[in-house]
Design a protein around this motif. Structure first.
Motif, PDB file in Angstrom:
ATOM      1  N   UNK A   1       1.151  -0.977   0.042  1.00  0.00           N
ATOM      2  CA  UNK A   1       0.046   0.247   0.065  1.00  0.00           C
ATOM      3  C   UNK A   1       0.375   1.152  -0.257  1.00  0.00           C
ATOM      4  N   UNK A   2       2.331   0.790   0.874  1.00  0.00           N
ATOM      5  CA  UNK A   2       2.707   2.543   0.690  1.00  0.00           C
ATOM      6  C   UNK A   2       3.520   3.250  -0.500  1.00  0.00           C
TER       7      UNK A   2
ATOM      8  N   UNK B   1       6.588  10.713   7.023  1.00  0.00           N
ATOM      9  CA  UNK B   1       7.092   9.878   7.660  1.00  0.00           C
ATOM     10  C   UNK B   1       6.913   8.910   8.397  1.00  0.00           C
ATOM     11  N   UNK B   2       5.678   8.585   7.978  1.00  0.00           N
ATOM     12  CA  UNK B   2       5.244   7.317   9.078  1.00  0.00           C
ATOM     13  C   UNK B   2       5.179   6.322   8.126  1.00  0.00           C
ATOM     14  N   UNK B   3       6.158   6.481   7.141  1.00  0.00           N
ATOM     15  CA  UNK B   3       5.781   5.096   5.862  1.00  0.00           C
ATOM     16  C   UNK B   3       7.102   4.363   6.282  1.00  0.00           C
ATOM     17  N   UNK B   4       6.742   2.635   6.708  1.00  0.00           N
ATOM     18  CA  UNK B   4       7.734   1.841   7.319  1.00  0.00           C
ATOM     19  C   UNK B   4       8.510   1.611   5.960  1.00  0.00           C
ATOM     20  N   UNK B   5       8.145   2.368   4.839  1.00  0.00           N
ATOM     21  CA  UNK B   5       9.391   1.523   3.295  1.00  0.00           C
ATOM     22  C   UNK B   5      10.678   2.787   3.767  1.00  0.00           C
ATOM     23  N   UNK B   6      10.221   4.286   3.767  1.00  0.00           N
ATOM     24  CA  UNK B   6      11.418   4.508   4.525  1.00  0.00           C
ATOM     25  C   UNK B   6      12.633   4.332   5.738  1.00  0.00           C
ATOM     26  N   UNK B   7      11.956   4.193   6.402  1.00  0.00           N
ATOM     27  CA  UNK B   7      12.548   3.386   7.130  1.00  0.00           C
ATOM     28  C   UNK B   7      13.430   2.720   7.172  1.00  0.00           C
ATOM     29  N   UNK B   8      13.061   1.520   6.341  1.00  0.00           N
ATOM     30  CA  UNK B   8      13.755   0.073   6.606  1.00  0.00           C
ATOM     31  C   UNK B   8      15.311   0.365   5.380  1.00  0.00           C
ATOM     32  N   UNK B   9      14.949   1.721   4.096  1.00  0.00           N
ATOM     33  CA  UNK B   9      15.877   1.472   3.619  1.00  0.00           C
ATOM     34  C   UNK B   9      15.957   2.860   3.848  1.00  0.00           C
TER      35      UNK B   9
END
Length: 128
Positions: free
Chosen positions: A42-43, A66-74
């Protein structure tokens, strides 16, 4: 004969999300990993039309979401960040979502793919 009738058929065993009995701890973990894949899909669906393989665009979207998990993992995995930057050319990003989920949960891609196959949410299943 009656005992055979009460056994789970191979067909229903493959559709574990349809059963009513409680899940054990392993199945709860597998379901959680499948839900992570769904969240990441979905992100990525949100990011795809806005991402233009540009670092500044990536940073702008990171500020918007900022809440997207994809960015935190990246942040921890530059190889996956590169794939997120190139998402515009992707027709389906299930594989990327699975790779991200694998990095997040510390599991191999094949494990995440099995979890996805067995526990994907109904909204992601093909209608038959």
């Amino acid at each position: 004969m009656e005992a055979e009738a009460n056994q789970t058929s191979p067909i229903s065993a493959d559709h574990r999300t349809d059963r009513k009995e409680p899940l054990n701890a392993k199945e709860v973990a597998k379901r959680a990993r499948a839900m992570t894949v769904a969240k990441l899909i979905k992100e990525l669906d949100t990011l795809k039309p806005q991402m233009f393989e540009d670092e500044s665009e990536y940073n702008r979207l990171r500020q918007i979401y900022p809440e997207f998990l994809a960015f935190r993992i990246a942040e921890q995995r530059p190889d996956l960040k590169t794939k997120i930057l190139a998402i515009r050319g992707s027709t389906r990003h299930i594989r990327l979502a699975q790779e991200l989920a694998g990095a997040h949960h510390g599991r191999q891609l094949s494990t995440i793919q099995d979890d996805w196959k067995d526990f994907k949410p109904a909204e992601f299943k093909r209608s038959q």
